[in-house]
Design an enzyme around this catalytic site. Structure first.
Site, PDB file in Angstrom:
ATOM      1  N   TYR A 217      34.450   9.248  25.323  1.00 12.58           N
ATOM      2  CA  TYR A 217      33.547   8.971  26.449  1.00 12.58           C
ATOM      3  C   TYR A 217      32.118   9.385  26.123  1.00 12.58           C
ATOM      4  O   TYR A 217      31.190   9.009  26.829  1.00 12.58           O
ATOM      5  CB  TYR A 217      34.053   9.704  27.708  1.00 12.58           C
ATOM      6  CG  TYR A 217      35.444   9.261  28.101  1.00 12.58           C
ATOM      7  CD1 TYR A 217      35.641   8.049  28.761  1.00 12.58           C
ATOM      8  CD2 TYR A 217      36.575  10.019  27.775  1.00 12.58           C
ATOM      9  CE1 TYR A 217      36.920   7.616  29.096  1.00 12.58           C
ATOM     10  CE2 TYR A 217      37.855   9.592  28.103  1.00 12.58           C
ATOM     11  CZ  TYR A 217      38.014   8.386  28.764  1.00 12.58           C
ATOM     12  OH  TYR A 217      39.280   7.956  29.080  1.00 12.58           O
TER      13      TYR A 217
ATOM     14  N   LYS B 153      46.985  10.803  20.422  1.00 10.84           N
ATOM     15  CA  LYS B 153      46.387  11.063  21.721  1.00 10.84           C
ATOM     16  C   LYS B 153      47.144  12.154  22.449  1.00 10.84           C
ATOM     17  O   LYS B 153      48.374  12.045  22.507  1.00 10.84           O
ATOM     18  CB  LYS B 153      46.447   9.747  22.519  1.00 10.84           C
ATOM     19  CG  LYS B 153      45.922   9.822  23.914  1.00 10.84           C
ATOM     20  CD  LYS B 153      46.077   8.492  24.574  1.00 10.84           C
ATOM     21  CE  LYS B 153      45.595   8.651  26.008  1.00 10.84           C
ATOM     22  NZ  LYS B 153      46.002   7.560  26.817  1.00 10.84           N
TER      23      LYS B 153
ATOM     24  N   LYS C 289      55.650  11.643  33.000  1.00  8.85           N
ATOM     25  CA  LYS C 289      55.875  10.559  32.050  1.00  8.85           C
ATOM     26  C   LYS C 289      56.695  11.011  30.841  1.00  8.85           C
ATOM     27  O   LYS C 289      56.640  10.413  29.779  1.00  8.85           O
ATOM     28  CB  LYS C 289      54.517   9.972  31.625  1.00  8.85           C
ATOM     29  CG  LYS C 289      53.704   9.391  32.794  1.00  8.85           C
ATOM     30  CD  LYS C 289      52.487   8.579  32.344  1.00  8.85           C
ATOM     31  CE  LYS C 289      51.773   7.929  33.542  1.00  8.85           C
ATOM     32  NZ  LYS C 289      50.658   7.045  33.131  1.00  8.85           N
TER      33      LYS C 289
ATOM     34  N   LYS D 264      51.560   9.264  21.340  1.00 12.06           N
ATOM     35  CA  LYS D 264      50.923   9.606  22.614  1.00 12.06           C
ATOM     36  C   LYS D 264      51.780  10.647  23.315  1.00 12.06           C
ATOM     37  O   LYS D 264      52.945  10.405  23.631  1.00 12.06           O
ATOM     38  CB  LYS D 264      50.778   8.358  23.482  1.00 12.06           C
ATOM     39  CG  LYS D 264      50.219   8.665  24.859  1.00 12.06           C
ATOM     40  CD  LYS D 264      49.852   7.423  25.627  1.00 12.06           C
ATOM     41  CE  LYS D 264      49.365   7.777  27.023  1.00 12.06           C
ATOM     42  NZ  LYS D 264      49.007   6.589  27.799  1.00 12.06           N
TER      43      LYS D 264
ATOM     44  N   ARG E  65      43.345   9.662  35.284  1.00 10.66           N
ATOM     45  CA  ARG E  65      44.138   9.096  36.388  1.00 10.66           C
ATOM     46  C   ARG E  65      43.290   9.028  37.657  1.00 10.66           C
ATOM     47  O   ARG E  65      43.469   8.127  38.468  1.00 10.66           O
ATOM     48  CB  ARG E  65      45.438   9.885  36.566  1.00 10.66           C
ATOM     49  CG  ARG E  65      46.362   9.689  35.357  1.00 10.66           C
ATOM     50  CD  ARG E  65      47.667  10.470  35.424  1.00 10.66           C
ATOM     51  NE  ARG E  65      48.359  10.436  34.126  1.00 10.66           N
ATOM     52  CZ  ARG E  65      49.362  11.244  33.780  1.00 10.66           C
ATOM     53  NH1 ARG E  65      49.815  12.130  34.646  1.00 10.66           N
ATOM     54  NH2 ARG E  65      49.908  11.153  32.580  1.00 10.66           N
TER      55      ARG E  65
ATOM     56  N   SER F 159      40.224  12.179  28.528  1.00 10.68           N
ATOM     57  CA  SER F 159      39.437  12.576  29.693  1.00 10.68           C
ATOM     58  C   SER F 159      39.376  14.093  29.870  1.00 10.68           C
ATOM     59  O   SER F 159      38.308  14.646  30.113  1.00 10.68           O
ATOM     60  CB  SER F 159      40.016  11.916  30.943  1.00 10.68           C
ATOM     61  OG  SER F 159      41.383  12.244  31.100  1.00 10.68           O
TER      62      SER F 159
HETATM   63  C1  PBG Z   1      47.893   4.966  30.713  1.00  8.11           C
HETATM   64  C2  PBG Z   1      46.771   5.598  29.965  1.00  8.11           C
HETATM   65  C3  PBG Z   1      46.404   6.930  30.116  1.00  8.11           C
HETATM   66  C4  PBG Z   1      45.291   7.137  29.314  1.00  8.11           C
HETATM   67  C5  PBG Z   1      45.005   5.928  28.662  1.00  8.11           C
HETATM   68  N1  PBG Z   1      45.943   4.986  29.085  1.00  8.11           N
HETATM   69  C6  PBG Z   1      46.933   7.981  31.004  1.00  8.11           C
HETATM   70  C7  PBG Z   1      48.365   8.226  31.094  1.00  8.11           C
HETATM   71  O1  PBG Z   1      49.145   7.945  30.183  1.00  8.11           O
HETATM   72  O2  PBG Z   1      48.755   8.726  32.149  1.00  8.11           O
HETATM   73  C8  PBG Z   1      44.563   8.450  29.216  1.00  8.11           C
HETATM   74  C9  PBG Z   1      43.173   8.444  28.726  1.00  8.11           C
HETATM   75  C10 PBG Z   1      42.412   9.680  29.024  1.00  8.11           C
HETATM   76  O3  PBG Z   1      42.932  10.680  29.552  1.00  8.11           O
HETATM   77  O4  PBG Z   1      41.214   9.662  28.735  1.00  8.11           O
HETATM   78  N2  PBG Z   1      48.518   3.903  30.161  1.00  8.11           N
END
Ligand code: PBG
Length: 331
Positions: free
Chosen positions: A321, A256, A225, A202, A212, A282
């Site tokens: 989605y 991801k 992060k 990730k 978010r 997203s």
């Molecule tokens: C957080 C989490 C995130 C997503 C899934 N779980 C965002 C992040 O790490 O800030 C992102 C999913 C997306 O953008 O569709 N644990």
């Protein structure tokens, strides 16, 4: 591979493209509703459906409406759903206790879905960010995201989700050692049939912005992060993370974001041959949706093309989605 001693005109690639039937016959990849995990957002209340402005077409739903939507998705052939709660500001704390509340939104939704549609695979999110006053996936102490103490909380969160009845636990937090800790806690507590899909590779990506907003974390997050999510420049590290998570007991691994990281999907699949998933996140959804709204891209065709890319890159499935819409298009 045995590449080509033949040459034109004995070699004509257009022969196997001349009509749809023959193209279907030689096609190397296929995508179907069976490949989809549908990520959904849950909000509190009854009979509530809220738009997520930065993700046109995506809704937050109260549990009653979520169950109906899940049931429609199941009828379209979608095998799995992944739950993300929108947490009220008042429930966000420094100790993140709402994360393992047996009656939090995610656990209530799991029970409601399992009650109505027991065969639908329910996946949950393990990470503290929806419940954390500062928006991080782990506890923050003196400005640092602490690893080992966070793991204890993630284990409690995962166990509460297993108790509620999830089929797949999805740790998205990127703390070191969490897969092993969660796996052994599941075994010790009678949940040996609950699987883990590790968010193994990730990246610390800006493509998560709209998510978010959807879970109400944009306002709370301080800083970035980067001390726990991966550097966008790295590729070998992704393989080491996948190897580590598989060794610790992950049944499935995820890459991801998706489309900008297809090179990683291919390397992971070729190296490990494990069940491999990508998350079309997203920002990918929003970017495509914006172009659809402008009339710049053909919505139906691009949705399928974007999903086919994941299958071609070696993924077994995709969190998207677009899942219900794509399932309809593929019917
Ligand atoms: C957080 C989490 C995130 C997503 C899934 N779980 C965002 C992040 O790490 O800030 C992102 C999913 C997306 O953008 O569709 N644990």
């Amino acid at each position: 591979m045995n590449f080509i001693d033949q040459k034109f005109p004995s070699l004509r690639f257009r022969r196997t493209r001349k009509n749809e039937k023959i193209r279907n016959l030689v096609s190397e990849t296929s995508v179907s509703a069976n490949d989809f995990i549908w990520p959904v957002f849950i909000c509190d209340g009854n009979n509530i459906e809220q738009d997520v402005p930065s993700m046109p077409g995506v809704k937050r739903r109260s549990i009653d409406l979520l169950v109906s939507a899940a049931s429609e998705a199941f009828d379209l052939g979608i095998p799995a759903i992944c739950l993300f709660p929108y947490t009220e500001q008042s429930l966000k704390t420094e100790d993140c206790a709402e994360a393992w509340n047996p009656d939090n939104l995610s656990n209530k939704a799991t029970r409601a879905i399992k009650n109505e549609i027991p065969e639908l695979v329910v996946m949950s999110d393990v990470a503290l960010d929806p419940y954390n006053i500062n928006g991080h996936d782990g506890f923050v102490e003196n400005g640092k995201i602490v690893n080992d103490k966070t793991i204890e909380a993630l284990v409690k969160q995962a166990l509460s989700q297993a108790e509620a009845g999830v089929d797949v636990i999805g740790p998205s937090d990127m703390m070191d050692g969490r897969i092993g800790a969660i796996r052994s806690a599941l075994e010790k507590n009678g949940h040996s049939e609950v699987s883990i899909m590790s968010y193994a590779a990730k990246y610390s990506s800006s493509f998560y912005g709209p998510f978010r907003d959807a879970v109400g974390a944009s306002g709370t997050l301080t800083g970035d992060k980067k001390t726990y999510q991966m550097d966008i420049a790295n590729s070998n590290e992704a393989l080491r993370l996948v190897a580590r998570d598989l060794k610790e007991g992950a049944d499935m691994v995820m890459i991801k974001p998706g489309m900008p990281y297809l090179d990683i999907c291919r390397r992971v699949k070729d190296t490990f041959g494990a069940p491999t998933f990508a998350y079309q996140v997203s920002g990918e959804y929003s970017m495509l949706s914006a172009a659809f709204e402008k009339g710049w891209l053909d919505r139906n065709k691009i949705i399928i093309e974007s999903l086919m890319a994941f299958k071609r890159s070696g993924c077994d499935g995709i969190l998207t989605y677009f899942a219900p819409e794509a399932a309809k298009l593929l019917k």
